[in-house]
Design an enzyme around this catalytic site. Structure first.
Site, mmCIF file in Angstrom:
data_model
loop_
_atom_site.group_PDB
_atom_site.id
_atom_site.type_symbol
_atom_site.label_atom_id
_atom_site.label_comp_id
_atom_site.label_asym_id
_atom_site.label_seq_id
_atom_site.Cartn_x
_atom_site.Cartn_y
_atom_site.Cartn_z
ATOM 1 C CB SER A 184 -0.941 -0.052 1.208
ATOM 2 O OG SER A 184 -2.101 0.671 0.973
ATOM 3 C CG ASP A 394 -6.148 -3.608 -4.449
ATOM 4 O OD1 ASP A 394 -7.177 -3.173 -3.894
ATOM 5 O OD2 ASP A 394 -5.050 -3.030 -4.404
ATOM 6 C CG HIS A 452 -5.002 -3.307 -0.684
ATOM 7 N ND1 HIS A 452 -4.496 -2.458 -1.638
ATOM 8 C CD2 HIS A 452 -4.589 -2.801 0.511
ATOM 9 C CE1 HIS A 452 -3.815 -1.482 -1.060
ATOM 10 N NE2 HIS A 452 -3.850 -1.674 0.248
#
Length: 702
Positions: A184, A394, A452
């Site tokens: 991230s 994601d 994700h």
């Protein structure tokens, strides 16, 4: 007589405690001070005992002048099959989100059950090397400071200081091979830290040791913000989440075109080395995802199934949470880490209440004077492998966006992948789990059936990423396709390993074509005579041995003191019993009543850390934030604060408790800042905060 006996008991206890040798690790520079020996469920749920990892944790002081402490939690395999002198630093994103997500939901040896106890994660990365989870920047998770930092160059500066202090605790590890991994917004942190390490290695002074950085792994990284956002509309269309006949299609297309103009402008000035406001400001492009999540609601479905989960498009959530109630086990992690006994077991000196994300850290960290990390990848690829892996499901940091910025990027003499359709199948445990494109020291890996947070969904598959970046795989032709084959832990066939050894003349393969100046990621089995478990404690062994004789002598003194005291107690008791019975009178009723009344009164005593917790609980939160208010942590702001520090407020407003990595608030186009939702279950009264905070709106930073 009771008073005499009580006094004697206290006296005995005091003598015993004072006679005990100093606790191991009382020296602040001793690694033993940070040893973790117990956790709820550790010995009940993690069996056999030799499978329990060796653990160190605590708040390590890095800048005393600002009371800055970074919390770390280190895991080492206590029973390794082979000794690998390898260190992996794991970082989560936000900015301002704790790496305990990684430790307890993803790549660490434990998960947390509903009873707030640790249970095994069979895909833990600590089997591939020592792994250290660090809460950073200061203020994140269990880390704390009097000041918060604002830019990415400071992230690198602070982390190098942390590494310096870390290697003072574990000097035997300073020569280990180093990898950085994370996901991230760590896609911004990791390139900056890696670049700072490589620059440091070129300017070593006497007494300094080289940090043997061997590679970086970035999962679903927020590396090129605007380019990533430009992929949202195509992603929704390609995955059947919207079509051109949707009544809002024209509106969405217009915003997409606005974003395209911004990206075109970024491309035209990409190589000038200047930080441009239109590149570090990403609110226009990010607004596309906000609108898509709103316009694609399924209002006919159950309330908790109306919105696409932005972290896994195959899942659904309530609107406007849209993924904030995920991952589902997060509701167990917060209560676990907030237990006072757990805080003590993790050796905290500041019993700070843990929250997944700290909004004040995120809002202060504006990165207005830092070029996005995508600019750093070409220089990194000259020296180390750069692995970008993505969960295929994601949305927020999707594969299309990653491939888009890579195809524009120039590195090692070429632009982009020369043939991105030349995909290598990745086979793990006899199943195709994804595909790989690897050229000139940069790789892209698309991993099927994952979100994700790839290690959350596929922990054992994700662990094999270490095998890929270190060359521990086999190249085969599977069903007519070139394939890289990796295996479950310890199950690589001897014949394959032997053949691989002959083919590569004793060295590990380096996937792709590396430039001549590249440092090959060769991670061979170490022939060191001691394991990492032994070496981690070696610095304290000598002192322990030297204390053994004095400890025996001390115990003899203790035994003698105990015998003397018990003899004295016996003499007093015998004297007391020999008194005439007429001397001992029963108290009168009045006296008895007074005594009972007095004895029945109890003082209300509270520990200092309880009072601190109550103060934390009474702190008010800021007003609620905007619609996604939790999705993309933006690197923006308005004031020139390069090199400056934002003081941490005391009293009301000291802690802003927030939710999942990559939060954002886009309801006001004039507001360009980091926004995420609250994750404090107790303060917000929610099992998970995402659903509780979707109306929050953040004030602009001053």
């Amino acid at each position: 007589m009771k008073l005499i006996l009580s006094t004697l008991i206290v006296f005995i206890h005091t003598l015993l405690v004072s006679a005990l040798p100093t606790k191991e690790g009382s020296d602040p520079n001793s690694a033993k001070k940070y040893l973790v020996s117990d956790l709820p469920g550790l010995h009940e749920n993690i069996t056999p005992d030799n499978s329990i990892p060796l653990m160190f944790a605590g708040q390590l002081e890095i800048y005393p002048e600002t009371d800055t402490h970074y919390f770390f939690w280190k895991f080492s395999d206590s029973n390794p099959e082979t000794v690998t002198n390898r260190t992996i630093f794991w970082l989560n994103g936000g900015p301002g989100c704790s790496s305990m997500d990684g430790a307890l939901l993803e790549t660490g040896p434990f998960r947390i059950n509903s009873q707030q106890q640790v249970i095994s994660n069979n895909g833990s990365w600590h089997k591939m090397g020592d792994i250290i989870y660090v809460d950073q920047p200061a203020g994140t998770g269990f880390s704390y400071s009097d000041t918060y930092i604002t830019d990415l160059d400071q992230v690198a500066e602070y982390f190098l200081k942390f590494m310096e202090k870390y290697y003072e605790l574990f000097p035997e590890e300073i020569g280990y091979e180093i990898y950085f991994a994370g996901e991230s917004y760590a896609g911004q942190y990791i390139p900056y830290i890696a670049d700072a390490i490589l620059q440091r290695n070129k300017k070593l002074v006497d007494g300094e040791h080289k940090y043997d950085l061997r590679g970086v792994l970035i999962g679903n990284g927020w590396v090129s913000p605007n380019e990533q956002s430009l992929s949202y509309l195509p992603f929704f269309k390609d995955h059947g989440l919207i079509d051109v006949h949707h009544p809002k299609w024209a509106t969405l297309l217009a915003k997409h075109e606005q974003c395209q103009k911004i990206v075109n402008k970024i491309d035209s000035t990409f190589d000038d080395g200047v930080v441009h406001y239109y590149e570090v400001s990403s609110s226009t492009c990010e607004a596309i995802l906000t609108d898509l999540l709103e316009y694609t609601q399924d209002t006919a479905s159950e309330k908790d199934q109306r919105c696409v989960n932005m972290y896994d498009y195959t899942l659904r959530d309530s609107y406007p949470s849209c993924g904030m109630n995920w991952p589902y086990e997060l509701v167990n992690v917060g209560p676990f880490l907030r237990q006072e006994k757990v805080m003590h077991q993790l050796n905290l000196i500041n019993l700070k209440k843990w929250n997944e994300c700290n909004g004040r850290v995120g809002r202060t960290f504006q990165a207005r004077h830092s070029i996005p990390a995508v600019h750093l990848l070409p220089e990194l690829a000259k020296e180390i492998p750069v692995m970008l892996f993505n969960g295929a499901n994601d949305i927020i940091c999707n594969s299309q966006g990653v491939l888009s910025y890579l195809q524009k990027l120039q590195w090692n003499g070429e632009t982009g992948f020369t043939n991105k359709d030349n995909q290598i199948s990745w086979i793990y445990d006899n199943k195709e789990v994804g595909y790989i494109i690897w050229e000139r020291n940069i790789s892209f890996i698309n991993i099927y059936n994952s979100s994700h947070m790839v290690p959350y969904d596929l922990p054992d598959v994700s662990r094999a990423l270490i095998d890929l970046i270190t060359g521990k795989y086999d190249e085969k032709d599977v069903d007519g396709k070139k394939s890289f084959v990796t295996y479950p832990l310890g199950s690589r066939k001897e014949s394959d390993a032997s053949a691989d050894g002959e083919e590569n003349a004793g060295s590990d393969k380096v996937p792709g074509d590396s430039p001549s100046q590249t440092i090959d990621p060769m991670i061979s089995s170490s022939t060191a005579s001691s394991s990492s478990v032994e070496s981690s404690l070696s610095s304290s062994t000598a002192s322990a041995d030297s204390d053994s004789t004095s400890s025996k002598f001390t115990r003899l003194i203790q035994l003698a003191v105990i015998l003397v005291i018990f003899w004295g107690v016996y003499v007093l008791y015998a004297s007391y019993k020999s008194r005439p019975s007429s001397i001992i009178k029963k108290p009168t009723n009045n006296t008895s009543n007074v005594t009972r009344s007095s004895a029945g009164k109890k003082k209300n005593v509270q520990w200092a850390d309880q009072l601190n917790q109550f103060e934390d609980d009474e702190r008010t939160q800021e007003p609620n934030q905007g619609i996604i208010a939790k999705a993309i942590g933006k690197i923006t702001g308005s004031k020139d604060t390069r090199g400056r520090y934002a003081p941490v407020q005391r009293g009301n407003g000291n802690e802003y408790i927030d939710d999942i990595e990559l939060g954002e608030g886009l309801s006001d186009p004039n507001v360009d800042e980091f926004i995420i939702g609250s994750d404090d279950d107790e303060e917000q009264g929610q099992a998970h905060s995402g659903a509780a905070t979707h109306n929050q709106k953040q004030k602009p930073m001053n």
